[in-house]
Design a protein around this motif. Sequence first.
Motif, PDB file in Angstrom:
ATOM      1  N   LEU A  55       0.825  -1.203   0.000  1.00  0.00           N
ATOM      2  CA  LEU A  55       0.000   0.000   0.000  1.00  0.00           C
ATOM      3  C   LEU A  55       0.865   1.260   0.000  1.00  0.00           C
ATOM      4  O   LEU A  55       0.589   2.222  -0.737  1.00  0.00           O
ATOM      5  CB  LEU A  55      -0.915   0.006   1.224  1.00  0.00           C
ATOM      6  CG  LEU A  55      -1.826   1.221   1.385  1.00  0.00           C
ATOM      7  CD1 LEU A  55      -2.779   1.335   0.204  1.00  0.00           C
ATOM      8  CD2 LEU A  55      -2.605   1.137   2.693  1.00  0.00           C
ATOM      9  N   THR A  56       1.938   1.265   0.794  1.00  0.00           N
ATOM     10  CA  THR A  56       2.825   2.428   0.840  1.00  0.00           C
ATOM     11  C   THR A  56       3.484   2.647  -0.509  1.00  0.00           C
ATOM     12  O   THR A  56       3.600   3.786  -0.978  1.00  0.00           O
ATOM     13  CB  THR A  56       3.899   2.230   1.924  1.00  0.00           C
ATOM     14  OG1 THR A  56       3.261   1.947   3.166  1.00  0.00           O
ATOM     15  CG2 THR A  56       4.751   3.478   2.070  1.00  0.00           C
ATOM     16  N   TRP A  57       3.920   1.573  -1.131  1.00  0.00           N
ATOM     17  CA  TRP A  57       4.548   1.671  -2.463  1.00  0.00           C
ATOM     18  C   TRP A  57       3.571   2.242  -3.484  1.00  0.00           C
ATOM     19  O   TRP A  57       3.930   3.117  -4.285  1.00  0.00           O
ATOM     20  CB  TRP A  57       5.034   0.290  -2.896  1.00  0.00           C
ATOM     21  CG  TRP A  57       5.580   0.261  -4.301  1.00  0.00           C
ATOM     22  CD1 TRP A  57       6.752   0.798  -4.752  1.00  0.00           C
ATOM     23  CD2 TRP A  57       4.951  -0.333  -5.441  1.00  0.00           C
ATOM     24  NE1 TRP A  57       6.909   0.580  -6.101  1.00  0.00           N
ATOM     25  CE2 TRP A  57       5.801  -0.117  -6.547  1.00  0.00           C
ATOM     26  CE3 TRP A  57       3.760  -1.027  -5.629  1.00  0.00           C
ATOM     27  CZ2 TRP A  57       5.490  -0.574  -7.836  1.00  0.00           C
ATOM     28  CZ3 TRP A  57       3.451  -1.483  -6.907  1.00  0.00           C
ATOM     29  CH2 TRP A  57       4.306  -1.255  -7.989  1.00  0.00           C
ATOM     30  N   LEU A  58       2.317   1.775  -3.459  1.00  0.00           N
ATOM     31  CA  LEU A  58       1.326   2.285  -4.411  1.00  0.00           C
ATOM     32  C   LEU A  58       1.056   3.774  -4.177  1.00  0.00           C
ATOM     33  O   LEU A  58       1.042   4.564  -5.123  1.00  0.00           O
ATOM     34  CB  LEU A  58       0.029   1.489  -4.268  1.00  0.00           C
ATOM     35  CG  LEU A  58       0.052   0.038  -4.766  1.00  0.00           C
ATOM     36  CD1 LEU A  58      -1.240  -0.674  -4.384  1.00  0.00           C
ATOM     37  CD2 LEU A  58       0.271  -0.012  -6.280  1.00  0.00           C
ATOM     38  N   LEU A  59       0.843   4.155  -2.910  1.00  0.00           N
ATOM     39  CA  LEU A  59       0.519   5.548  -2.611  1.00  0.00           C
ATOM     40  C   LEU A  59       1.675   6.487  -2.937  1.00  0.00           C
ATOM     41  O   LEU A  59       1.464   7.582  -3.460  1.00  0.00           O
ATOM     42  CB  LEU A  59       0.152   5.683  -1.126  1.00  0.00           C
ATOM     43  CG  LEU A  59      -1.154   5.024  -0.677  1.00  0.00           C
ATOM     44  CD1 LEU A  59      -1.286   5.104   0.835  1.00  0.00           C
ATOM     45  CD2 LEU A  59      -2.355   5.681  -1.342  1.00  0.00           C
ATOM     46  N   SER A  60       2.889   6.049  -2.634  1.00  0.00           N
ATOM     47  CA  SER A  60       4.041   6.936  -2.770  1.00  0.00           C
ATOM     48  C   SER A  60       4.666   6.905  -4.162  1.00  0.00           C
ATOM     49  O   SER A  60       4.923   7.950  -4.755  1.00  0.00           O
ATOM     50  CB  SER A  60       5.101   6.567  -1.728  1.00  0.00           C
ATOM     51  OG  SER A  60       6.264   7.350  -1.874  1.00  0.00           O
ATOM     52  N   ASP A  61       4.884   5.698  -4.688  1.00  0.00           N
ATOM     53  CA  ASP A  61       5.695   5.566  -5.895  1.00  0.00           C
ATOM     54  C   ASP A  61       4.887   5.372  -7.174  1.00  0.00           C
ATOM     55  O   ASP A  61       5.384   5.672  -8.264  1.00  0.00           O
ATOM     56  CB  ASP A  61       6.666   4.393  -5.738  1.00  0.00           C
ATOM     57  CG  ASP A  61       7.584   4.563  -4.539  1.00  0.00           C
ATOM     58  OD1 ASP A  61       7.858   5.723  -4.181  1.00  0.00           O
ATOM     59  OD2 ASP A  61       8.007   3.553  -3.953  1.00  0.00           O
ATOM     60  N   VAL A  62       3.678   4.850  -7.056  1.00  0.00           N
ATOM     61  CA  VAL A  62       2.871   4.614  -8.260  1.00  0.00           C
ATOM     62  C   VAL A  62       1.876   5.746  -8.483  1.00  0.00           C
ATOM     63  O   VAL A  62       1.858   6.383  -9.531  1.00  0.00           O
ATOM     64  CB  VAL A  62       2.132   3.257  -8.160  1.00  0.00           C
ATOM     65  CG1 VAL A  62       1.232   3.049  -9.381  1.00  0.00           C
ATOM     66  CG2 VAL A  62       3.136   2.111  -8.027  1.00  0.00           C
ATOM     67  N   ASP A  64       1.672   8.546  -6.506  1.00  0.00           N
ATOM     68  CA  ASP A  64       2.282   9.821  -6.083  1.00  0.00           C
ATOM     69  C   ASP A  64       1.250  10.717  -5.393  1.00  0.00           C
ATOM     70  O   ASP A  64       1.108  11.904  -5.696  1.00  0.00           O
ATOM     71  CB  ASP A  64       2.898  10.540  -7.286  1.00  0.00           C
ATOM     72  CG  ASP A  64       3.813  11.682  -6.860  1.00  0.00           C
ATOM     73  OD1 ASP A  64       4.323  11.645  -5.738  1.00  0.00           O
ATOM     74  OD2 ASP A  64       4.000  12.626  -7.664  1.00  0.00           O
ATOM     75  N   VAL A  65       0.526  10.138  -4.441  1.00  0.00           N
ATOM     76  CA  VAL A  65      -0.543  10.852  -3.745  1.00  0.00           C
ATOM     77  C   VAL A  65      -0.017  12.065  -2.986  1.00  0.00           C
ATOM     78  O   VAL A  65      -0.670  13.102  -2.906  1.00  0.00           O
ATOM     79  CB  VAL A  65      -1.275   9.892  -2.784  1.00  0.00           C
ATOM     80  CG1 VAL A  65      -2.253  10.646  -1.885  1.00  0.00           C
ATOM     81  CG2 VAL A  65      -2.008   8.819  -3.582  1.00  0.00           C
ATOM     82  N   PHE A  66       1.186  11.963  -2.438  1.00  0.00           N
ATOM     83  CA  PHE A  66       1.708  13.007  -1.558  1.00  0.00           C
ATOM     84  C   PHE A  66       2.612  14.005  -2.271  1.00  0.00           C
ATOM     85  O   PHE A  66       3.017  15.006  -1.688  1.00  0.00           O
ATOM     86  CB  PHE A  66       2.476  12.369  -0.393  1.00  0.00           C
ATOM     87  CG  PHE A  66       1.708  11.285   0.304  1.00  0.00           C
ATOM     88  CD1 PHE A  66       0.617  11.589   1.098  1.00  0.00           C
ATOM     89  CD2 PHE A  66       2.047   9.954   0.131  1.00  0.00           C
ATOM     90  CE1 PHE A  66      -0.108  10.596   1.727  1.00  0.00           C
ATOM     91  CE2 PHE A  66       1.331   8.942   0.751  1.00  0.00           C
ATOM     92  CZ  PHE A  66       0.248   9.271   1.554  1.00  0.00           C
ATOM     93  N   GLY A  67       2.957  13.734  -3.516  1.00  0.00           N
ATOM     94  CA  GLY A  67       3.824  14.647  -4.254  1.00  0.00           C
ATOM     95  C   GLY A  67       5.296  14.506  -3.915  1.00  0.00           C
ATOM     96  O   GLY A  67       6.142  15.138  -4.531  1.00  0.00           O
ATOM     97  N   GLY A 326      -0.569  20.056  -9.780  1.00  0.00           N
ATOM     98  CA  GLY A 326      -0.516  18.669 -10.234  1.00  0.00           C
ATOM     99  C   GLY A 326       0.369  18.591 -11.455  1.00  0.00           C
ATOM    100  O   GLY A 326       1.549  18.939 -11.412  1.00  0.00           O
ATOM    101  N   SER A 327      -0.203  18.165 -12.578  1.00  0.00           N
ATOM    102  CA  SER A 327       0.560  18.141 -13.823  1.00  0.00           C
ATOM    103  C   SER A 327       0.697  19.560 -14.371  1.00  0.00           C
ATOM    104  O   SER A 327      -0.063  20.472 -14.008  1.00  0.00           O
ATOM    105  CB  SER A 327      -0.147  17.265 -14.859  1.00  0.00           C
ATOM    106  OG  SER A 327      -1.361  17.874 -15.274  1.00  0.00           O
TER     107      SER A 327
END
Length: 426
Positions: A55-62, A64-67, A326-327
């Motif tokens: 879950l941490t990998w998905l949120l952070s690296d895939v 990019d929820v936190f930027g 964002g983008s």
Amino acid sequence: MSIVDGPLFILSYVATGLLLLALLAPRPGVRWPVRRFLPVAVGSALVGAAAGTLLTWLLSDVWDVFGVSLTWVVRIADAVAFAGFAIVLANLISTRLWRAITALVAAALTAWCLFLTINVDFGQYPTVGDALGTTYQDPITPPGVSEGLTALDEWTPPADLPAQGIAGLVEIPAVAAQFEPREAAIYLPPAALTDDPPALPVVIALSGQPGTPTDVFSAGGVAEMMDGIAARNDGLAPIVVVPDQLGDPSNNPMCVDGPFGDSATYLTVDVVDWIRDNLPASADRDAWTIAGFSQGGTCAIQLGAGHPDLFGSIVDVSGEIAPSLGSMQTTIERGFGGDIDAYEAATPIELLRAGAPFTDTVAYFFAGEHDAKYSAFMRAVSAQADDAGMTVTAETSPGTAHDWNTARYGFRTAFDALCERWGITR
């Protein structure tokens, strides 16, 4: 009460660990045989740890929820916490009431310890009061401005000089700007609290997004830093004003005048006018500094480069290379009405190019050692500031990432170095 060290911090981890160990003990009197429970509980913990890691990998690296990329401290803490939650779940199946209650208490404490770990890593809430939002909330009455403020080098501290400054909230209304700010936070050094204050330097500081103005004091520790400077210099330290550049924690006006409000006009006209009208502030632009962390750091270099007549010094901690929603496409469409030229003109690098040469501006740039993304931004923007003629210092904060630990390091380093420029060194 501290929640980054001390008794509450230590006891929270000890109590949680003991409860989870107790939950690994065999459970007599239930349908599962005793010999099967420990493998099930340990297996559940391993599955939970894997789920937390994923879950941490998905949120952070895939996604990019936190930027920003989460640190290894957070990743390990998530894995351990999810392992604890899995042990709790294993103990809620076919169990007695007392054990179920113990498991639920363990789950709550595990969540609390996860918060504590992330909080230490990010440096957001040093105390319980900071976490509850009850610190630096007292209203402050501005001291006003008397005629003919005394110069710093001619000012003598009175016998009743306060030992410390004060920090709290004030209203800084939007007059020229179409903007709805929240209350601002200010710090007044001991010298500003006397009957005959001198003309003091000013720091306009900006929090990140999401955030509130008081974050600069509670998480950034700036009030304590200024008290330390004052203690070494006969009560002299800068006035610190932390206006609201967002309007709402979920908004990012990007410190420009645009669809989200006239943030730039508010900061450079309304806030500046209010300071001059209500506080014993120096009229010398060398005594004025614009500083900020994260989104506030981006604003600091934008406003410092765009208004060299106002600010003689800039402190950009973990700022972006460009304002962002964002983008780049989303930013241009939502923040600049699709005008790519307006977007580019608002980026720090273009503002530095347009304003060059800067013959008497000092700029400090900081990023965390473990913050690869924003360290790259720091190198690019600081290099352009150097090319534009600014006197530049660029440093990485040892052992930190994109967090308030980096902000504290950057603010402390820059403010200590700026004391001589501000003229308060005694």
